[in-house]
Design an enzyme around this catalytic site. Structure first.
Site, mmCIF file in Angstrom:
data_model
loop_
_atom_site.group_PDB
_atom_site.id
_atom_site.type_symbol
_atom_site.label_atom_id
_atom_site.label_comp_id
_atom_site.label_asym_id
_atom_site.label_seq_id
_atom_site.Cartn_x
_atom_site.Cartn_y
_atom_site.Cartn_z
ATOM 1 C CD GLU A 105 -3.033 -1.512 2.139
ATOM 2 O OE1 GLU A 105 -3.702 -1.252 1.892
ATOM 3 O OE2 GLU A 105 -2.884 -0.803 3.059
ATOM 4 C CB CYS A 108 3.392 7.593 2.983
ATOM 5 S SG CYS A 108 3.545 6.417 4.096
ATOM 6 C CB CYS A 129 7.281 -5.557 8.732
ATOM 7 S SG CYS A 129 8.746 -3.152 9.095
ATOM 8 C CB CYS A 132 6.692 -1.937 15.870
ATOM 9 S SG CYS A 132 8.180 -1.523 14.916
ATOM 10 C CB CYS A 157 3.194 -1.276 13.609
ATOM 11 S SG CYS A 157 3.154 -0.890 11.599
ATOM 12 C CB CYS A 171 1.080 6.941 11.503
ATOM 13 S SG CYS A 171 2.041 7.704 10.767
#
Length: 346
Positions: free
Chosen positions: A94, A107, A114, A118, A121, A339
Site C-alpha cells: 500500500e 508515503c 515488514c 513493532c 503496527c 500511520c
C-alpha cells in the site's frame, strides 16, 4: 520451452547500450530506451515511439517491464488517497498520497510486510515476504504523482518512506530507487524533499552517513526508556537505545542534519512526565525535532491514544528544553491510510 524474460529495468544504462551493440544496433538506442523507462515512466515497449517497430519487437522478445498496477484506490474525505498496489508476482503493498495546503506527500512502501515486530503496527503482523525492487518503489511514486496532478492539480512535492516495511532492511534497493527518483535522468526530485524513516538499525544509520546520502532521516522512537521501548518494539532488545543514540551521533557528526523523531504517546504506556524527560535527555546530543503523532488503533484495543493532557505535557516539557515539537494530526483514518494502519485489509 520459453526462457524467462529479463526485467529490463534491472539493467543499467551501460548494460542497455551493450545489449544493443550485441544485437548489431547502435549504442545510443540504449540511451533512448533508458529515457523511456526512467524519465517518461513508460509501461510498455509499444509506448517508445521514437524507436523502430522492429526494435520494439526485439525488446518485447527479450525483456519484460514488471510494472505495478493500482489494484484499488480509496479516497478519504480529507483528500488523502490510498493505493493497494499489485506487484508483478501478485503480492500487494500500500502507498498513500497525503495532501495539505502547502505540499503533497507520497508515503511509499519498501517491503511486502515488514522485517520488524513493532506491536502497535498493523504491517508488522504480515511477515516480511520480500523486499521491493527499485522499480517497484519508483512506480509507487509515479502513480501518486499522477494522482496528485489529477485530483489536486499539482505535482508531488515530498516523499516519505513510512509505508510498509523497514527501509533500512532493504537498503540497497531503497537507495537505487531514490537515485532514479532524484536523478535528472529520472524524475528529477530534490533529495532534500525525501525522508527515510527507520525504527532504528544502528549499523545501517552509520552506513547512510558513510554513503553521504542527501535525503533526510527520521527515527520512529516512541520511548527513550529501554524497557518500555522493548515492550512495544521487541527488536529494541537487539538494538538498544545506547546503540541507536551512538549511531545517530555518528550520523549528525557526518551530515550536520537535524534529526526528526516520530513519537506516538499511548495511554498508560509512555504518557508520564518521566517519559517526556527521558525523551529530552535522549535528544540533547544533536539538533532535533519531535513529531508527536496521533495514534490510529488497529483493532484489538491494547494500544490507545493518550489523552490531550499528556500530549500538552510533552509539548511543554520539550519546548521548555528548546526542542522543536509538532503535533501531527492523522489523515486518511476513514480509509485505514493513517500511520501504522497499512495492512492490506483488502
Amino acid at each position: 520451452m520459453e526462457t524467462k524474460k529479463k526485467d529490463v529495468r534491472a539493467l543499467t544504462k551501460d548494460q542497455l547500450r551493450d545489449f544493443f551493440v550485441s544485437q548489431g544496433d547502435k549504442a545510443f538506442r540504449g540511451n533512448q530506451v533508458y529515457e523511456w523507462l526512467w524519465q517518461k515512466s513508460a509501461y510498455s515497449f509499444e509506448d517508445m515511439t521514437n524507436v523502430s517497430l522492429e526494435t520494439r519487437q526485439m525488446l518485447e522478445d527479450n525483456f519484460v517491464i514488471n510494472h505495478i498496477k493500482v489494484d484499488q484506490m480509496q479516497r478519504s474525505s480529507d483528500g488523502t488517497i490510498k493505493n493497494a498496489v499489485r506487484l508483478h508476482d501478485d503480492l500487494i503493498v500500500e502507498s498513500v498520497l497525503i495532501p495539505t495546503a502547502t505540499r503533497t506527500t507520497a508515503c511509499v512502501s519498501s517491503q511486502v510486510g515488514c522485517s520488524l515486530d513493532c506491536r502497535f503496527c498493523a504491517t508488522s503482523r504480515l511477515k516480511r515476504m520480500r523486499n521491493l525492487n527499485p522499480d517497484e518503489i519508483y512506480d509507487q511514486v509515479v502513480a501518486i504523482d499522477n494522482e496528485s496532478r489529477l485530483y489536486h492539480n499539482r505535482p508531488l512535492s515530498n516523499i516519505v518512506f513510512m509505508g510498509m516495511g523497514e527501509p533500512l532492511m532493504n537498503y540497497n534497493n531503497v537507495l537505487k530507487a531514490i537515485d532514479k527518483i532524484t536523478s535528472p535522468e529520472g524524475l528529477g526530485m530534490s533529495p532534500k524533499r525525501i525522508v527515510v524513516s527507520t525504527s532504528g538499525v544502528p549499523k545501517m544509520i552509520k552506513k547512510m552517513a558513510d554513503d553521504n546520502v542527501k535525503f533526510k532521516l527520521a527515527v520512529s522512537l516512541h520511548s527513550a526508556i529501554d524497557e518500555i521501548r522493548t515492550s512495544i518494539m521487541p527488536f529494541n532488545a537487539t538494538f538498544p537505545l545506547s546503540d541507536l543514540r551512538e549511531s545517530l551521533q555518528y550520523w549528525y557528526a557526518a551530515t550536520k542534519n537535524r534529526i526528526t523523531y516520530e513519537y506516538v504517546v499511548w495511554d498508560g504506556i509512555n504518557d508520564k512526565r518521566k517519559d517526556a524527560e527521558a525523551l529530552v535527555e535522549f535528544c540533547k546530543f544533536a539538533p532535533s525535532k519531535v513529531n508527536l503523532i496521533e495514534y490510529n488503533p488497529i483493532d484489538d484495543g491494547e494500544f490507545q491514544q493518550a489523552d490531550s493532557k499528556a500530549i500538552d505535557m510533552y509539548v511543554s516539557v520539550l519546548e521548555a528544553n528548546n526542542i522543536t515539537v509538532t503535533v501531527r494530526r492523522s489523515r486518511g483514518k476513514d480509509i485505514d491510510a493513517a500511520c501504522g494502519q497499512l495492512a492490506n485489509k483488502s
